[in-house]
Design an enzyme around this catalytic site. Sequence first.
Site, PDB file in Angstrom:
ATOM      1  N   HIS A 273       0.713  -1.298   0.048  1.00  0.00           N
ATOM      2  CA  HIS A 273       0.143  -0.123  -0.116  1.00  0.00           C
ATOM      3  C   HIS A 273       0.967   1.301   0.015  1.00  0.00           C
ATOM      4  O   HIS A 273       1.921   1.346   0.509  1.00  0.00           O
ATOM      5  CB  HIS A 273      -0.820   0.051   1.230  1.00  0.00           C
ATOM      6  CG  HIS A 273      -2.202   0.872   1.171  1.00  0.00           C
ATOM      7  ND1 HIS A 273      -2.125   2.140   1.404  1.00  0.00           N
ATOM      8  CD2 HIS A 273      -3.294   0.468   0.595  1.00  0.00           C
ATOM      9  CE1 HIS A 273      -3.330   2.904   1.078  1.00  0.00           C
ATOM     10  NE2 HIS A 273      -4.347   1.940   0.846  1.00  0.00           N
ATOM     11  N   ASP A 331      -7.944  -5.358  -0.776  1.00  0.00           N
ATOM     12  CA  ASP A 331      -8.331  -6.155  -1.719  1.00  0.00           C
ATOM     13  C   ASP A 331      -7.874  -7.362  -1.818  1.00  0.00           C
ATOM     14  O   ASP A 331      -8.274  -8.322  -2.503  1.00  0.00           O
ATOM     15  CB  ASP A 331      -7.757  -5.645  -3.162  1.00  0.00           C
ATOM     16  CG  ASP A 331      -8.071  -4.167  -3.307  1.00  0.00           C
ATOM     17  OD1 ASP A 331      -7.351  -3.167  -3.242  1.00  0.00           O
ATOM     18  OD2 ASP A 331      -9.384  -4.082  -3.664  1.00  0.00           O
TER      19      ASP A 331
HETATM   20  C1  SDX Z   1      -6.023   0.252  -3.220  1.00  0.00           C
HETATM   21  O1  SDX Z   1      -4.328   4.707  -1.940  1.00  0.00           O
HETATM   22  C2  SDX Z   1      -5.509   4.060  -1.430  1.00  0.00           C
HETATM   23  O2  SDX Z   1      -5.699   4.444  -0.487  1.00  0.00           O
HETATM   24  C3  SDX Z   1      -5.834   2.844  -2.159  1.00  0.00           C
HETATM   25  C4  SDX Z   1      -6.794   2.125  -1.672  1.00  0.00           C
HETATM   26  C5  SDX Z   1      -7.951   2.523  -1.449  1.00  0.00           C
HETATM   27  O3  SDX Z   1      -8.726   2.217  -0.416  1.00  0.00           O
HETATM   28  O4  SDX Z   1      -8.184   3.648  -2.101  1.00  0.00           O
HETATM   29  O5  SDX Z   1      -6.251   1.639  -0.333  1.00  0.00           O
HETATM   30  C6  SDX Z   1      -7.080   0.997  -2.547  1.00  0.00           C
HETATM   31  O6  SDX Z   1      -5.658   0.512  -4.249  1.00  0.00           O
HETATM   32  C7  SDX Z   1      -5.043  -0.779  -2.348  1.00  0.00           C
HETATM   33  C8  SDX Z   1      -3.924  -1.321  -3.207  1.00  0.00           C
HETATM   34  C9  SDX Z   1      -4.386  -2.166  -4.121  1.00  0.00           C
HETATM   35  N1  SDX Z   1      -3.198  -2.719  -5.059  1.00  0.00           N
HETATM   36  C10 SDX Z   1      -2.617  -3.831  -4.957  1.00  0.00           C
HETATM   37  O7  SDX Z   1      -2.854  -4.541  -4.164  1.00  0.00           O
HETATM   38  C11 SDX Z   1      -1.662  -4.161  -6.295  1.00  0.00           C
HETATM   39  C12 SDX Z   1      -0.418  -4.582  -5.699  1.00  0.00           C
HETATM   40  N2  SDX Z   1       0.249  -3.654  -4.505  1.00  0.00           N
HETATM   41  C13 SDX Z   1       1.004  -2.984  -5.406  1.00  0.00           C
HETATM   42  O8  SDX Z   1       0.987  -2.613  -6.672  1.00  0.00           O
HETATM   43  C14 SDX Z   1       1.627  -1.912  -4.661  1.00  0.00           C
HETATM   44  O9  SDX Z   1       1.790  -2.133  -3.400  1.00  0.00           O
HETATM   45  C15 SDX Z   1       0.921  -0.497  -4.639  1.00  0.00           C
HETATM   46  C16 SDX Z   1       0.717   0.107  -6.096  1.00  0.00           C
HETATM   47  C17 SDX Z   1      -0.237  -0.670  -3.919  1.00  0.00           C
HETATM   48  C18 SDX Z   1       2.092   0.425  -3.848  1.00  0.00           C
HETATM   49  O10 SDX Z   1       3.049   0.266  -4.668  1.00  0.00           O
HETATM   50  P1  SDX Z   1       4.504   1.267  -4.129  1.00  0.00           P
HETATM   51  O11 SDX Z   1       4.135   2.528  -3.780  1.00  0.00           O
HETATM   52  O12 SDX Z   1       5.627   0.996  -5.012  1.00  0.00           O
HETATM   53  O13 SDX Z   1       4.816   0.361  -2.856  1.00  0.00           O
HETATM   54  P2  SDX Z   1       6.127   0.548  -2.092  1.00  0.00           P
HETATM   55  O14 SDX Z   1       6.790   1.932  -2.294  1.00  0.00           O
HETATM   56  O15 SDX Z   1       5.824   0.245  -0.553  1.00  0.00           O
HETATM   57  O16 SDX Z   1       6.969  -0.446  -2.499  1.00  0.00           O
HETATM   58  C19 SDX Z   1       7.951  -1.019  -1.944  1.00  0.00           C
HETATM   59  C20 SDX Z   1       8.865  -2.271  -2.571  1.00  0.00           C
HETATM   60  C21 SDX Z   1       9.016  -1.996  -3.892  1.00  0.00           C
HETATM   61  O17 SDX Z   1      10.091  -3.097  -4.099  1.00  0.00           O
HETATM   62  P3  SDX Z   1      11.900  -2.384  -4.209  1.00  0.00           P
HETATM   63  O18 SDX Z   1      11.860  -1.474  -5.391  1.00  0.00           O
HETATM   64  O19 SDX Z   1      11.862  -1.697  -3.044  1.00  0.00           O
HETATM   65  O20 SDX Z   1      12.805  -3.545  -4.318  1.00  0.00           O
HETATM   66  O21 SDX Z   1       7.673  -3.300  -2.344  1.00  0.00           O
HETATM   67  C22 SDX Z   1       7.617  -3.660  -3.801  1.00  0.00           C
HETATM   68  C23 SDX Z   1       7.831  -2.461  -4.613  1.00  0.00           C
HETATM   69  O22 SDX Z   1       8.316  -3.175  -5.985  1.00  0.00           O
HETATM   70  N3  SDX Z   1       6.146  -3.903  -3.615  1.00  0.00           N
HETATM   71  C24 SDX Z   1       5.720  -5.277  -4.126  1.00  0.00           C
HETATM   72  C25 SDX Z   1       4.294  -5.242  -3.992  1.00  0.00           C
HETATM   73  N4  SDX Z   1       4.020  -3.869  -3.751  1.00  0.00           N
HETATM   74  C26 SDX Z   1       5.096  -3.189  -3.395  1.00  0.00           C
HETATM   75  N5  SDX Z   1       6.164  -6.427  -4.492  1.00  0.00           N
HETATM   76  C27 SDX Z   1       5.439  -7.490  -4.574  1.00  0.00           C
HETATM   77  N6  SDX Z   1       4.016  -7.583  -4.538  1.00  0.00           N
HETATM   78  C28 SDX Z   1       3.617  -6.458  -4.176  1.00  0.00           C
HETATM   79  N7  SDX Z   1       2.187  -6.174  -4.022  1.00  0.00           N
END
Ligand code: SDX
Length: 397
Positions: A273, A331
Amino acid sequence: ATNKFTYDPGFMSTAACNSTITYIDGDKGELLYRGYPIEQLAVNCDFLETCYLLLNGELPNAQQKKTFVDTVTNHTMVHEQMQFFFRGFRRDAHPMSVLVGTVGALSSFYHDSLDINDPHHREVSAIRLIAKLPTLVAMSYKYSIGQPFIYPRNDLSYSANFMRMMFSTPCAEYEVNDVLVRALDRILILHADHEQNASTSTVRLAGSSGANPFACIAAGIACLWGPAHGGANEAALNMLEDIQKQGGVERIGEFIAKVKDKNSNVKLMGFGHRVYKNYDPRAKLMRETCHEVLTELGLHDDPLFKLAMALEKIALEDDYFVQRKLYPNVDFYSGIVQRALGIPVSLFTGIFAMARTVGWIAQWNEMISDPEQKIGRPRQLYVGAAKRDVPSMDKRK
Ligand code: SDX
């Protein structure tokens, strides 16, 4: 040559606005609607009470609740001509494409008579959108399966009305199951608002130009559709089904290895998130709801639920996820609950849009009613080519 800026990621994360609606503490995993913890609202209130709270700032008393519910109920029908918009879509169109189109089309029925500077007009628009989204979502489903549209009824609760519009046919009435209706109501409460997420920011930015609320909500629906945002519930369930097809719990290790491989571009959908760096409080409530619904339906051995819990357990113990503070979000379990309610995967994000409409419209209203508000105009850090002269054709490389 480019400018010598060093890009500062924090630059773009400055606060977008002041708001009194929703508070999130991402480190603590805390979520409050108008100061009330989501855990208490999910258990003690229904969705329309929560709508009243988000719109007005206080929970309704018995009389206020009755008036609000009656008003919403009496706006659940859509203009009879709305049905013709559906006929332009392919039957297999994604419901979110249909919702973007039909909610935007609502503008054509109300735009001319709507003055967004009039608080009463804003209130009526909010009621109309909250009331009509379930009808349009159910119509998109009926259209996709070739069944006739089912009109809303005024003697049913908001969520029971939706379930009936989804699953009744002229030949057979849907039998309302209170546990399932309560589960849907809780799903709607948990998704109702979430401060300045991508789709809410879209609605605010669109609304800041003075665009009508129906068009702004259509813009929010378009943004929510993305798999990184509201589309994640559909993607999370598809992910669980894929793992199940490939062998289920025994194959989790292989899947986690793929997620860790940067070249695979595979994410654990329903995890991570932008704000929560702890467990999303909504995910805990969704898992409890999941268990209640599956027990009610005699599906407590549901393999996908077991797979999801096993995946969560393994991920929460794995350094890759622990170091990145990746926890289940809203989700991760919502798809399993919705599947158990009989809702098709393609409609999961439509349900999210149905729930989030009240949050979008409350945030839109907060912005529009602020006399200081101006049109949104995010700035950028220009890192492109430095100023230069246009070369004649023969001098170009
Ligand atoms: C919603 O904003 C809101 O409030 C949204 C929401 C709402 O109610 O409106 O809460 C609803 O959209 C929830 C999120 C739903 N999306 C997903 O579940 C899709 C999977 N999640 C990812 O795409 C991701 O976690 C995000 C988009 C939600 C956040 O992405 P970020 O900002 O890149 O996350 P981060 O900066 O914390 O990531 C840190 C690291 C990164 O790796 P490194 O570059 O450090 O090596 O964690 C990795 C990211 O690549 N990472 C994941 C991951 N999410 C982040 N790796 C594997 N699986 C994941 N799900």
